[in-house]
Motif scaffolding. Structure first.
Motif, short mmCIF file in Angstrom:
data_model
loop_
_atom_site.label_atom_id
_atom_site.label_comp_id
_atom_site.label_asym_id
_atom_site.label_seq_id
_atom_site.Cartn_x
_atom_site.Cartn_y
_atom_site.Cartn_z
N SER A 68 28.96 45.12 46.17
CA SER A 68 29.71 45.74 47.13
C SER A 68 31.10 45.67 47.11
O SER A 68 31.84 46.24 47.48
CB SER A 68 29.33 45.07 48.57
N TYR A 69 31.45 45.00 46.02
CA TYR A 69 32.98 44.93 45.74
C TYR A 69 33.20 45.64 44.37
O TYR A 69 34.58 45.73 44.05
CB TYR A 69 33.21 43.47 45.41
N LEU A 70 32.25 46.22 43.59
CA LEU A 70 32.74 46.78 42.34
C LEU A 70 33.32 48.28 42.53
O LEU A 70 32.71 48.67 43.60
CB LEU A 70 31.26 47.07 41.69
N GLU A 71 34.02 48.48 41.74
CA GLU A 71 34.74 49.92 41.73
C GLU A 71 33.92 51.10 41.65
O GLU A 71 32.72 50.80 40.90
CB GLU A 71 35.85 49.91 40.71
N ALA A 72 33.75 52.03 42.16
CA ALA A 72 32.92 53.02 42.28
C ALA A 72 32.91 53.76 41.01
O ALA A 72 34.08 53.99 40.34
CB ALA A 72 33.22 54.02 43.45
N ASP A 85 37.07 28.07 30.94
CA ASP A 85 35.50 28.09 31.61
C ASP A 85 35.40 29.21 32.47
O ASP A 85 36.10 29.54 33.27
CB ASP A 85 35.31 26.68 32.46
N PRO A 86 34.63 29.99 31.52
CA PRO A 86 34.35 31.38 32.33
C PRO A 86 33.74 31.25 33.85
O PRO A 86 33.67 32.28 34.67
CB PRO A 86 33.71 32.22 31.38
N GLY A 141 29.57 41.81 34.53
CA GLY A 141 29.08 43.19 34.05
C GLY A 141 29.79 43.69 33.13
O GLY A 141 30.03 44.78 32.98
N GLY A 142 30.43 43.01 32.28
CA GLY A 142 31.05 43.42 30.95
C GLY A 142 32.52 43.46 31.19
O GLY A 142 33.05 44.09 30.42
N LYS A 143 33.26 43.27 32.42
CA LYS A 143 34.62 43.02 32.49
C LYS A 143 35.00 41.95 33.27
O LYS A 143 34.38 41.27 33.94
CB LYS A 143 35.12 44.30 32.84
#
Ligand SMILES: [Zn+2]
Length: 65
Positions: A61-65, A30-31, A40-42
């Motif tokens: 706020s936690y996504l890699e730049a 179950d995703p 967001g695709g990953k």
């Protein structure tokens, strides 16, 4: 090894929510549950469900730049 997207701790094992088995016997995951999140695709990995909750409340706020 993966590290937690929120706090940076190493993630040794993802907690996966198994929803059943396919006809061929493969696990169905179950995703929307467990400590992985497809966003967001990953895939993003978390060491605890607490960190996952933080990510979900404010993913940007936690996504890699
Ligand atoms: Zn964490």
């Amino acid at each position: 090894m993966q590290s937690c997207q929120v706090c940076g701790n190493p993630v040794t094992d993802s907690i996966e929510q198994e929803t059943g088995r396919t006809m061929s016997g493969a696990k169905e995951i179950d995703p929307t549950a467990g400590t992985k999140r497809f966003w967001g695709g990953k895939w993003y990995h978390f060491d605890t469900l607490v960190c996952r909750s933080k990510f979900e409340s404010s993913p940007n706020s936690y996504l890699e730049a």
